[in-house]
Design a protein around this motif. Structure first.
Motif, PDB file in Angstrom:
ATOM      1  N   ALA B 365       0.823  -1.214   0.000  1.00  0.00           N
ATOM      2  CA  ALA B 365       0.000   0.000   0.000  1.00  0.00           C
ATOM      3  C   ALA B 365       0.856   1.263   0.000  1.00  0.00           C
ATOM      4  N   THR B 366       2.038   1.176   0.613  1.00  0.00           N
ATOM      5  CA  THR B 366       2.886   2.367   0.647  1.00  0.00           C
ATOM      6  C   THR B 366       3.504   2.636  -0.729  1.00  0.00           C
ATOM      7  N   PHE B 367       3.887   1.586  -1.450  1.00  0.00           N
ATOM      8  CA  PHE B 367       4.450   1.813  -2.789  1.00  0.00           C
ATOM      9  C   PHE B 367       3.377   2.298  -3.758  1.00  0.00           C
ATOM     10  N   GLU B 368       2.170   1.795  -3.595  1.00  0.00           N
ATOM     11  CA  GLU B 368       1.083   2.297  -4.442  1.00  0.00           C
ATOM     12  C   GLU B 368       0.912   3.801  -4.208  1.00  0.00           C
ATOM     13  N   ALA B 369       0.971   4.206  -2.945  1.00  0.00           N
ATOM     14  CA  ALA B 369       0.859   5.637  -2.614  1.00  0.00           C
ATOM     15  C   ALA B 369       2.033   6.426  -3.189  1.00  0.00           C
ATOM     16  N   GLY B 370       3.223   5.846  -3.098  1.00  0.00           N
ATOM     17  CA  GLY B 370       4.412   6.524  -3.625  1.00  0.00           C
ATOM     18  C   GLY B 370       4.316   6.766  -5.121  1.00  0.00           C
ATOM     19  N   LEU B 371       3.776   5.791  -5.857  1.00  0.00           N
ATOM     20  CA  LEU B 371       3.632   5.976  -7.301  1.00  0.00           C
ATOM     21  C   LEU B 371       2.552   7.005  -7.624  1.00  0.00           C
ATOM     22  N   THR B 372       1.476   6.998  -6.857  1.00  0.00           N
ATOM     23  CA  THR B 372       0.438   8.019  -7.043  1.00  0.00           C
ATOM     24  C   THR B 372       1.039   9.406  -6.853  1.00  0.00           C
ATOM     25  N   PHE B 373       1.873   9.518  -5.862  1.00  0.00           N
ATOM     26  CA  PHE B 373       2.522  10.804  -5.583  1.00  0.00           C
ATOM     27  C   PHE B 373       3.474  11.187  -6.728  1.00  0.00           C
ATOM     28  N   THR B 425      10.662  -3.648  -8.183  1.00  0.00           N
ATOM     29  CA  THR B 425      10.077  -4.880  -7.655  1.00  0.00           C
ATOM     30  C   THR B 425       8.566  -4.720  -7.507  1.00  0.00           C
ATOM     31  N   TYR B 426       8.151  -3.566  -7.009  1.00  0.00           N
ATOM     32  CA  TYR B 426       6.712  -3.319  -6.860  1.00  0.00           C
ATOM     33  C   TYR B 426       6.016  -3.286  -8.221  1.00  0.00           C
ATOM     34  N   MET B 427       6.597  -2.524  -9.163  1.00  0.00           N
ATOM     35  CA  MET B 427       5.941  -2.362 -10.466  1.00  0.00           C
ATOM     36  C   MET B 427       5.862  -3.667 -11.232  1.00  0.00           C
ATOM     37  N   SER B 428       6.830  -4.561 -10.982  1.00  0.00           N
ATOM     38  CA  SER B 428       6.794  -5.832 -11.692  1.00  0.00           C
ATOM     39  C   SER B 428       5.999  -6.888 -10.918  1.00  0.00           C
ATOM     40  N   GLY B 429       5.300  -6.458  -9.879  1.00  0.00           N
ATOM     41  CA  GLY B 429       4.378  -7.360  -9.180  1.00  0.00           C
ATOM     42  C   GLY B 429       5.046  -8.338  -8.236  1.00  0.00           C
ATOM     43  N   LYS B 430       6.321  -8.105  -7.919  1.00  0.00           N
ATOM     44  CA  LYS B 430       7.042  -9.088  -7.103  1.00  0.00           C
ATOM     45  C   LYS B 430       7.166  -8.700  -5.630  1.00  0.00           C
ATOM     46  N   LEU B 431       6.649  -7.544  -5.273  1.00  0.00           N
ATOM     47  CA  LEU B 431       6.773  -7.108  -3.875  1.00  0.00           C
ATOM     48  C   LEU B 431       5.743  -7.838  -3.023  1.00  0.00           C
ATOM     49  N   THR B 432       6.142  -8.178  -1.793  1.00  0.00           N
ATOM     50  CA  THR B 432       5.221  -8.888  -0.900  1.00  0.00           C
ATOM     51  C   THR B 432       5.018  -8.092   0.383  1.00  0.00           C
ATOM     52  N   ASP B 433       3.960  -8.438   1.087  1.00  0.00           N
ATOM     53  CA  ASP B 433       3.700  -7.841   2.397  1.00  0.00           C
ATOM     54  C   ASP B 433       4.195  -8.767   3.492  1.00  0.00           C
ATOM     55  N   TYR B 434       4.482  -8.184   4.632  1.00  0.00           N
ATOM     56  CA  TYR B 434       4.841  -8.966   5.820  1.00  0.00           C
ATOM     57  C   TYR B 434       3.956  -8.486   6.955  1.00  0.00           C
ATOM     58  N   GLU B 435       3.310  -9.382   7.614  1.00  0.00           N
ATOM     59  CA  GLU B 435       2.504  -9.000   8.773  1.00  0.00           C
ATOM     60  C   GLU B 435       3.256  -9.445  10.027  1.00  0.00           C
ATOM     61  N   TYR B 436       3.281  -8.590  11.028  1.00  0.00           N
ATOM     62  CA  TYR B 436       3.940  -8.938  12.289  1.00  0.00           C
ATOM     63  C   TYR B 436       3.158 -10.068  12.953  1.00  0.00           C
ATOM     64  N   PRO B 437       3.833 -11.199  13.243  1.00  0.00           N
ATOM     65  CA  PRO B 437       3.106 -12.338  13.828  1.00  0.00           C
ATOM     66  C   PRO B 437       2.726 -12.051  15.280  1.00  0.00           C
ATOM     67  N   SER B 438       1.467 -12.332  15.635  1.00  0.00           N
ATOM     68  CA  SER B 438       0.981 -11.903  16.955  1.00  0.00           C
ATOM     69  C   SER B 438       1.667 -12.663  18.092  1.00  0.00           C
ATOM     70  N   ASP B 439       2.186 -13.863  17.800  1.00  0.00           N
ATOM     71  CA  ASP B 439       2.843 -14.611  18.882  1.00  0.00           C
ATOM     72  C   ASP B 439       4.209 -14.033  19.242  1.00  0.00           C
ATOM     73  N   LYS B 440       4.660 -13.070  18.451  1.00  0.00           N
ATOM     74  CA  LYS B 440       5.978 -12.487  18.721  1.00  0.00           C
ATOM     75  C   LYS B 440       5.978 -11.610  19.978  1.00  0.00           C
ATOM     76  N   VAL B 441       4.797 -11.085  20.342  1.00  0.00           N
ATOM     77  CA  VAL B 441       4.753 -10.126  21.448  1.00  0.00           C
ATOM     78  C   VAL B 441       5.223 -10.780  22.751  1.00  0.00           C
ATOM     79  N   GLN B 442       4.810 -12.026  22.963  1.00  0.00           N
ATOM     80  CA  GLN B 442       5.251 -12.744  24.168  1.00  0.00           C
ATOM     81  C   GLN B 442       6.775 -12.838  24.185  1.00  0.00           C
ATOM     82  N   GLU B 443       7.321 -13.127  23.010  1.00  0.00           N
ATOM     83  CA  GLU B 443       8.768 -13.260  22.893  1.00  0.00           C
ATOM     84  C   GLU B 443       9.454 -11.949  23.300  1.00  0.00           C
ATOM     85  N   ALA B 444       8.888 -10.842  22.834  1.00  0.00           N
ATOM     86  CA  ALA B 444       9.444  -9.536  23.170  1.00  0.00           C
ATOM     87  C   ALA B 444       9.412  -9.339  24.680  1.00  0.00           C
ATOM     88  N   GLN B 445       8.287  -9.684  25.289  1.00  0.00           N
ATOM     89  CA  GLN B 445       8.160  -9.489  26.735  1.00  0.00           C
ATOM     90  C   GLN B 445       9.139 -10.350  27.514  1.00  0.00           C
TER      91      GLN B 445
END
Lengths: 451, 451
Positions: B365-373, B425-445
């Motif tokens: 979503a951020t690269f889409e915004a960057g290209l719009t800009f 990479t974005y324009m050629s459709g190869k960019l991916t998203d990463y979501e922060y895994p929710s189980d990581k928070v325990q690890e941080a704590q």
């Protein structure tokens, strides 16, 4: 000690371009048709250019109004700053005052949008939906892609293959602005196919890329062609640089003794130089005006002054200019914008008339100058710009010897962010020089059109 | 229709930084010593930082004078322009007024020199000959290299390996300014060797690179350490952005309803936001202030607010902040400047007090915004900056729904010229998203220091 910035108020930005044709002591020799070899008329150019640009090409009016729509876009990044390079002066320990006009500030990072924007605008006004062009280092191609995105025009760019491979970031930049960029020679045109058949590894040249772009535009009704340098109207659009400079050096309470710019096709040089040539011709000034070219592609210093083809395939107009021959393949130096075989007819004419000087400098010396500049003023410059910096530094060092407080002004035509690998090659000691072989001149003369 | 540029006259440039510590409703929790876990005193920091910076870190003065020598260098590129993004507004068909503060204009192309220059200056004044630092995307490392070249200080930069490999041009830029840049983890420090022993392919993290730079500085008498974000004095140096903005929106006859910036360590966000937080606290304003972070490294929106180590090896001060845990290795997203495990204590504190908001957005979503800009305003933005653009566009689109003429201001923290491969990479459709895994928070704590 610090650098000083001179910002021209927006309402002081020039609203006309300066057309040196009004002031030339002798008129420019006309263009000739590549097939008939007769002087070109507007109708001959109409398949390629917007009528307004054709009029500007031959206009004898001293000032031509900049359209409001163009001024509005110019104002996004213009007036550009003029800097007094006091940190560089300090590093060189010179009594000279060094000024640089900073054209890096456009979204495409060079002076090229100054002409790309009006060219796209006039074509849009005349209903053109698609443009073609060529690009060397990519500064022009990216600038025209930017300009076309402002006016919603489709763009196809033929990029000299050696630059296409050296500078993938420039291609990506053109694509970010929706330009379609292919390496030249390409399989998309007859000129490209012929070149590839003769040599599948053809590294390309500006002359060949022009042939491809012109052929593409000639064969499609909805398409015009745009050139980023060389032609009179392009140089005229760039005069906004010199016109701003004149106001800014006045703000600084100075007037230049020397004006310096690099010259490939001649557009950034013409842009800063011509308003000062005007003062030499009309106001009794006596400024030295110096065009700097690479010793590997030295059209002004080692070429012949003759009618020559503008492109490899002989499709573009024939122009009277300093030339190394339309088939000259310059070595793959990093200043890709300075690899054109010829030189703008106006710049050539001014040189022939003795109104400007020319200097050739080698590649290693330009990178050394670029690093000196980066390590004092901070800005990292395009390899093309480093040619101007080299001569500015040389002149400032002469002043150190003589004690003269000369005022030196040069055009900082663009940034070098897409050329970091060239700096890396230089810093790691792997960069080499190329000297133009003297036996090449005969070859250039042999290839001139029979008139 | 065109973009409008607001240029602040040079004599209107702020001559003090704003220190929000004077206005906080509750004081900041103190830093703790990483070994003793006791509150840190100036002496604990003296091996790492110039005394003047240590004083600034804890100062309760509302305004701190910018030294003349720093102002002189600032003036090479400051005041930076404020733009009204009318071309973007037109493309979005929104009644909102969108403004962006344009920090691309420094020689290093981002806001980072605003702090690099005073940091190098104060260290020079105190006789320091060498600095060490870490860098993620390279914006900070190159800015400090630039600053050190102004003040003739030697610099060693530990660059997160994944960025070192993704962004060779940034390394070359640092070298052009004489910085010495190595990939982190490196073999040059104990922290680096330990990390490489555990995993020879360790991609690095900011937390680890900080450990290396701190260790290097701790073990050499002539050397201090410099941090490009997170700390109070760094954010304070960046307030020149927001202070200028306040004058510039006044020139435009407006006041922002929403202020937006991306946040990694928090320096560009803090820089534009804090002067507006001041107005909310002291002048009865009611501006929404939004920090934008990547969903792959969401310290403010998914982290815990706790005392945590600032680096992997536990050598840097312990700070109370939103954190994902000092051992968190964020995925190799292109916004390398937003990959820090923690968040500036000031920004964390403001968020905890409800004085600012936070949003996480995903990479595509951020690269889409960057290209719009880029296809409206022309400028090509850093992947970090695209996070701010994303939320500015989202807010403007909401206004299209509601018909509200909100005034949206965002910080355009830097250009994307070294990130063209990410766009590709974005324009050629190869960019991916990463979501922060929710189980990581325990690890941080689990990894938090025992206090």
């Amino acid at each position: 000690m610090s650098t000083i910035k001179y910002i021209l108020p927006e309402n002081e930005m020039p609203t006309s371009w300066y057309n040196i044709q009004a002031d030339l002591p002798e008129p420019l020799p006309p263009y000739l048709h590549p097939l008939t070899k007769k002087p070109l008329g507007p109708d001959d150019l109409a398949p390629l250019f917007a009528m307004e640009l054709i009029k500007q090409e031959v206009s004898q009016e001293r000032y031509i109004n900049i359209p409001d729509e163009v001024l509005k876009i110019y104002r996004q990044f213009r007036p550009s700053p003029l800097y007094r390079a006091r940190l560089l002066e300090q590093m060189l320990d010179t009594p000279a005052h060094i000024y640089y006009k900073f054209e890096d500030v456009s979204p495409a990072g060079s002076h090229k949008p100054n002409s790309a924007i009006p060219q796209a605008y006039y074509n849009m006004k005349e209903g053109i939906k698609r443009l073609t062009t060529e690009t060397g280092a990519g500064q022009w191609g990216s600038s025209l892609a930017l300009a076309c995105s402002y006016f919603d025009i489709e763009l196809k760019i033929y990029m000299v293959r050696v630059s296409y491979e050296q500078k993938p970031y420039r291609r990506m930049m053109m694509e970010a602005w929706k330009g379609k960029c292919v390496p030249s020679p390409s399989l998309d045109t007859n000129a490209g196919r012929v070149a590839l058949q003769a040599d599948p590894n053809n590294p390309g040249s500006l002359g060949l890329a022009i042939s491809e772009a012109v052929e593409d535009a000639m064969t499609r009704e909805d398409t015009h062609y745009a050139l980023g340098s060389v032609l009179n109207h392009v140089l005229m659009h760039q005069t906004i640089i010199g016109l701003e400079c004149k106001k800014q050096v006045e703000m600084a309470g100075e007037y230049p003794d020397i004006v310096i710019a690099c010259a490939g096709g001649g557009s950034n040089f013409g842009g800063i130089a011509m308003p000062f040539v005007h003062d030499n011709l009309k106001k009794g000034k006596n400024t030295r005006i110096v065009a700097v070219e690479p010793s590997s592609c030295p059209s002004l210093t080692k070429g012949v002054y003759a009618y020559d083809y503008g492109d490899v395939a002989g499709m573009a107009p024939i122009a009277k200019m300093y030339t190394l021959g339309s088939h000259f393949m310059p070595p793959p130096v990093h200043a890709g914008g300075l690899r054109y075989h010829g030189m703008s007819p106006i710049v050539s004419h001014l040189h022939k008339l003795g109104l400007i000087e020319a200097r050739a400098v080698n590649q290693l010396a330009t990178f050394e100058a670029g690093l000196t500049f980066a390590r004092s003023e901070g800005f990292i410059s395009a390899p093309e710009t480093n040619h101007a910096i080299r001569v500015a530094i040389d002149e400032a060092l002469k002043c150190r010897e003589t004690g003269e407080k000369k005022v030196i002004l040069f055009n900082h035509s663009g940034y070098g962010y897409f050329d970091m690998t060239a700096y890396d090659t230089y810093m790691s000691g792997k960069l080499t020089d190329y000297e133009y072989p003297s036996d090449k001149v005969q070859e250039a003369q042999a290839g001139l059109p029979q008139l």
